[in-house]
Design an enzyme around this catalytic site. Structure first.
Site, PDB file in Angstrom:
ATOM      1  N   ARG A 715      50.154  38.461  34.406  1.00  0.00           N
ATOM      2  CA  ARG A 715      50.673  37.001  34.065  1.00  0.00           C
ATOM      3  C   ARG A 715      52.192  36.724  34.717  1.00  0.00           C
ATOM      4  O   ARG A 715      52.588  35.750  34.881  1.00  0.00           O
ATOM      5  CB  ARG A 715      50.728  36.636  32.709  1.00  0.00           C
ATOM      6  CG  ARG A 715      51.759  37.308  31.952  1.00  0.00           C
ATOM      7  CD  ARG A 715      52.032  37.035  30.355  1.00  0.00           C
ATOM      8  NE  ARG A 715      52.937  37.487  29.700  1.00  0.00           N
ATOM      9  CZ  ARG A 715      52.938  38.614  29.174  1.00  0.00           C
ATOM     10  NH1 ARG A 715      51.766  39.445  29.275  1.00  0.00           N
ATOM     11  NH2 ARG A 715      53.971  39.125  28.791  1.00  0.00           N
ATOM     12  N   LEU A 716      52.836  37.950  35.074  1.00  0.00           N
ATOM     13  CA  LEU A 716      54.225  37.864  35.195  1.00  0.00           C
ATOM     14  C   LEU A 716      54.494  37.426  36.661  1.00  0.00           C
ATOM     15  O   LEU A 716      53.634  37.680  37.739  1.00  0.00           O
ATOM     16  CB  LEU A 716      55.222  39.090  35.145  1.00  0.00           C
ATOM     17  CG  LEU A 716      54.786  39.715  33.674  1.00  0.00           C
ATOM     18  CD1 LEU A 716      55.673  40.766  33.688  1.00  0.00           C
ATOM     19  CD2 LEU A 716      55.424  38.637  32.598  1.00  0.00           C
ATOM     20  N   CYS A 717      55.556  36.735  37.035  1.00  0.00           N
ATOM     21  CA  CYS A 717      55.887  36.348  38.530  1.00  0.00           C
ATOM     22  C   CYS A 717      56.728  37.596  39.415  1.00  0.00           C
ATOM     23  O   CYS A 717      57.646  37.596  39.369  1.00  0.00           O
ATOM     24  CB  CYS A 717      56.701  35.199  38.642  1.00  0.00           C
ATOM     25  SG  CYS A 717      55.726  33.719  38.126  1.00  0.00           S
ATOM     26  N   MET A 718      55.866  38.782  39.206  1.00  0.00           N
ATOM     27  CA  MET A 718      56.521  39.707  39.874  1.00  0.00           C
ATOM     28  C   MET A 718      55.452  40.453  40.685  1.00  0.00           C
ATOM     29  O   MET A 718      54.400  40.811  40.536  1.00  0.00           O
ATOM     30  CB  MET A 718      56.866  40.990  38.847  1.00  0.00           C
ATOM     31  CG  MET A 718      57.828  40.404  37.980  1.00  0.00           C
ATOM     32  SD  MET A 718      58.307  41.607  36.415  1.00  0.00           S
ATOM     33  CE  MET A 718      59.090  42.736  37.156  1.00  0.00           C
ATOM     34  N   GLU A 719      55.800  40.821  41.937  1.00  0.00           N
ATOM     35  CA  GLU A 719      54.966  41.392  42.910  1.00  0.00           C
ATOM     36  C   GLU A 719      54.186  42.603  42.606  1.00  0.00           C
ATOM     37  O   GLU A 719      53.069  42.757  42.976  1.00  0.00           O
ATOM     38  CB  GLU A 719      55.814  41.747  44.153  1.00  0.00           C
ATOM     39  CG  GLU A 719      56.214  40.356  44.953  1.00  0.00           C
ATOM     40  CD  GLU A 719      54.891  39.696  45.514  1.00  0.00           C
ATOM     41  OE1 GLU A 719      53.778  40.043  45.636  1.00  0.00           O
ATOM     42  OE2 GLU A 719      55.366  38.462  45.959  1.00  0.00           O
TER      43      GLU A 719
END
Length: 758
Positions: A715-719
């Site tokens: 769910r995180l905005c991390m590649e």
């Protein structure tokens, strides 16, 4: 016999992993000066097309652009018209065999049935040879089994493709990356892992026609390239004990063409067969320089032409780099643009061999498959019955995901089994004890299970020691360890602890002073030693004479009324099980040396932790019993032997529940499923496999996740927030469905962090 022999030779690539084409051409030109030799290639970037020994070059489109039907018809016309064809490429040989399944008198390459009999890794056609096959496992097996294979072989393993490429995989994250890369390159998931064999590399090159062995030579590598390819070697005759069964093998396979058996000779003199290549090797002309022109023998058998005698210039050869003029008809192309985000330029397969692999796979899905212990049906890891019972105890309608689940009966069973094993391993002379490593997971429920089952509490800080005391441990049940054990100040137990192990000579001096002042009390005080030749930041190094001398003097200063102990820790999950046992035996010898030099008996030996759960709970108990016996024999005054299986206890004791938020379907069946879990909850996802389940929303049935083309995106905005790559969601999976990641109770839980929750 034709007035002029026409020979088409392919495989002219001359980069870091060269093909044999230029070497074949040089050998044929020496034997048949008046023959017409045509080089065949599929890219004008291949430098071998400029070799001066070629009379002509037949340049084709790259394999991904080539019309295979038209090209096949043209090849049929050539060989049918009297031209010879010698392939210098494994995949091209496979394609040619698909055109001529039974072979052709002028096609100097093996027929299809012969190729199938030499498929890696088993190489069934070579069973009569005096060689062994290194242990292997097909990637059809579950990731759980593949990880176990790597541990059992000390992470000294190779991941190999069906024909080309091999990658050393010293850790799980490296394995995952290599598997993804090789699967994409060679258009198949059917790869295999093979145990590394240490020794000297040897090869046997052969030349055969219609099942008759024409000649063979042996070569030992004397110098290699950074890629491990031959740069120099010595050439000798093949001994009779190898040559006789080789002749039978060639006849049984009805072999035509060149071939190479790549082997390793270990320290005991045993030969291990790594693979058999269906072509001459790149060092083929090195053998010609030694008086063994095997390509010439092949052409002689096919045409009856008599080659010029081979002149032996010596038994050894080496390579040099040569500049050659560029053919005017094939000017150099511009340097290609690098792949997006890459540095430099990828030139490994300029002719598009991976594209040929994909096209062969599409035309015949079984053509490129490895022969091994799998049948092509992917296996899934077994979920223990206690885990299924624990999952059944939850009302998931009330669970707010992502959420860690305590697997109560699983945890209770593991602690009980470990306690019973320690009791069985104890003798009248030596007590075997177990310490729960609190850092692995400081959940009070696990600490209480450790207390109830007779464990000690192994702590790496005074804060952890305080947590153990709060749960119910007494100070004399605490082992204090690690480089930061004195943090935070003010929490030192006032009563005697069970053991304190020092991580440096300075730390040991501090303990001696604390004992003298009464600041610290401990039944055992000891040292943690760093195993030689294994990289670690922990413990006192033994391979420095100066440090070792300081260690000896510091131990001598310990009070005589304090028992002396030694601790070592090296995670077997990282170095491998067999390597760990080897280190254990080595450490015992160091302990004996420390005893003699310090004149202090070692009364407590702590073997540390870092064990993968299965290696402890399902391991060979006889081996542990033998270890106790060996320790007692080497250290006759040892009274306690401790282990600290934190990961083995905690990892299976929790799971992580998450739900599917969205499913995004892309081309080529590739799917991205967004989940509400993330690497914030699964920080160890990259380091070992997790057994995964999906609960069917309609039936409630639990379904294991197999390998496939789905990525589970966190769910995180991390590649890099991908909690699972290349899995297969069961048919019918939709948003809201529940997923369970088992084996998340160790460092996943203790190292998880709050991120993206507001």
């Amino acid at each position: 016999m034709p007035a002029q022999i026409r020979i088409y030779v392919s495989g002219l690539y001359c980069g870091g992993n060269p093909q044999p084409g230029v070497g074949i051409v040089r050998s044929l030109r020496a034997a048949f000066p008046s023959s017409k030799i045509v080089g065949v290639e599929y890219s004008n970037r291949v430098s071998g097309i400029h070799w001066e020994g070629l009379d002509d070059v037949w340049l084709q489109r790259p394999w991904d652009e080539l019309d295979l039907d038209i090209y096949a018809e043209r090849v049929r016309e050539l060989v049918g018209g009297g031209a010879l064809w010698i392939s210098g490429s494994d995949l091209e040989a496979m394609w040619l065999a698909s055109i001529f399944p039974e072979g052709h008198p002028n096609l100097l390459a093996p027929p299809m049935q012969a190729l199938k009999r030499i498929t890696k890794p088993e190489v069934l056609g070579a069973k009569e040879l005096p060689v062994k096959i290194p242990t292997f496992i097909s990637t059809d097996h579950s990731d759980w089994d593949l990880h176990a294979f790597c541990r059992q072989h000390n992470w000294r393993v190779w991941l190999k493709g069906p024909y080309y490429d091999a990658a050393r995989t010293p850790s799980w994250d490296v394995f995952e990356a290599a598997r993804n890369a090789l699967s994409k390159v060679w258009a198949t998931q059917r790869l295999f892992l093979q145990a590394h064999v240490s020794g000297y590399e040897e090869s046997v090159m052969l030349s055969a026609y219609k099942g008759e062995l024409l000649g063979a030579v042996s070569m030992r590598k004397r110098d290699i390239t950074p890629e491990g390819k031959t740069w120099a070697g010595d050439v000798t005759e093949v001994p009779d004990e190898f040559l006789v069964p080789l002749r039978r093998m060639v006849k049984a396979l009805n072999w035509t063409g060149g071939g190479e058996l790549e082997m390793v000779r270990d320290a005991a003199g045993e030969l291990w067969l790594l693979e058999m290549n269906p072509r001459f090797p790149a060092w083929v002309h090195g053998a010609t320089l030694a008086g063994h022109n095997l390509p010439a023998l092949l052409v002689q058998a096919a045409t009856g032409a008599i080659p010029k005698p081979s002149i032996a210039h010596g038994e050894e050869f080496t390579r040099v780099v040569l500049e050659v003029p560029v053919r005017k008809d094939f000017p150099l192309p511009p340097l290609p643009e690098p792949f997006a985000g890459a540095v430099g330029h990828s030139m490994k397969h300029p002719s598009g061999l991976p594209a040929l692999a994909e096209r062969l796979q599409e035309s015949n899905p079984h053509m490129l498959e490895v022969i091994g212990d799998g049948d092509g049906t992917e296996q899934v890891a077994k979920i223990p019955e206690t885990m299924m019972q624990d999952l059944g105890s939850y009302d998931f309608a009330q669970v707010q995901t992502p959420e860690f689940l305590f697997m109560e009966s699983t945890a209770a069973s593991l602690f009980k089994r470990a306690s019973e094993r320690a009791h069985r391993l104890s003798t009248n002379e030596v007590q075997v004890i177990t310490g729960y490593s609190i850092k692995t997971n400081p959940d009070a429920r696990l600490i209480k299970l450790a207390l109830d089952n007779g464990f000690l509490a192994e702590c790496i800080s005074l804060a952890e020691a305080q947590k153990a005391l709060e749960v119910g441990f007494r100070p004399d049940q605490v082992i204090l360890n690690g480089p930061g054990k004195w943090w935070p100040e003010g929490l030192m137990p006032t009563e005697q602890m069970h053991a304190v192990f020092c991580d440096s000579v300075a730390d040991l001096d501090r303990c001696v002073a604390a004992l003298a002042s009464g600041e610290m009390k401990s039944k055992h005080v000891g040292i943690r030693i760093r195993t030689p030749n294994i990289r670690s930041r922990f413990g006192i190094p033994l391979d420095s004479p100066a440090t070792f001398a300081k260690l000896v003097e510091a131990v001598k200063r310990l009070p005589t009324d304090t028992a002396f102990g030694v601790h070592f820790h090296m995670a077997s999950a990282n170095v491998g099980v067999a390597q760990w046992w080897h280190l254990f035996e080595s450490i015992l010898k160091w302990c004996r040396a420390i005893e003699k030099l310090t004149e202090r008996d070692i009364e407590m030996l702590d073997m540390g932790g870092g064990w993968f759960p299965d290696d402890v709970h399902d391991g060979d108990e006889d081996k542990f019993a033998k270890a106790v016996e060996t320790a007692r024999a080497v250290l006759p005054n040892v009274r306690q032997i401790a282990s600290e299986p934190g990961k083995a206890m905690a990892q299976p004791s929790m799971a992580l529940a998450m739900r599917v938020l969205e499913i995004q379907e892309h081309e080529d069946d590739y799917v991205e499923a967004v989940v509400d879990g993330s690497i914030a909850e699964l920080p160890m996802y990259f380091f070992y496999p997790h057994r995964m389940l999906r609960q069917c929303g309609e039936t409630g049935e639990w379904q294991p996740l197999k390998r496939g083309k789905t990525h589970l995106m966190g769910r995180l905005c991390m590649e890099h927030d991908i909690v699972a790559a290349n899995v297969q969601l069961p048919e019918g999976t939709r948003a809201g469905d529940l997923l369970i990641f088992c084996d998340a109770g160790g460092y996943d839980r203790s190292m998880s962090y709050v991120f993206g929750r507001g």
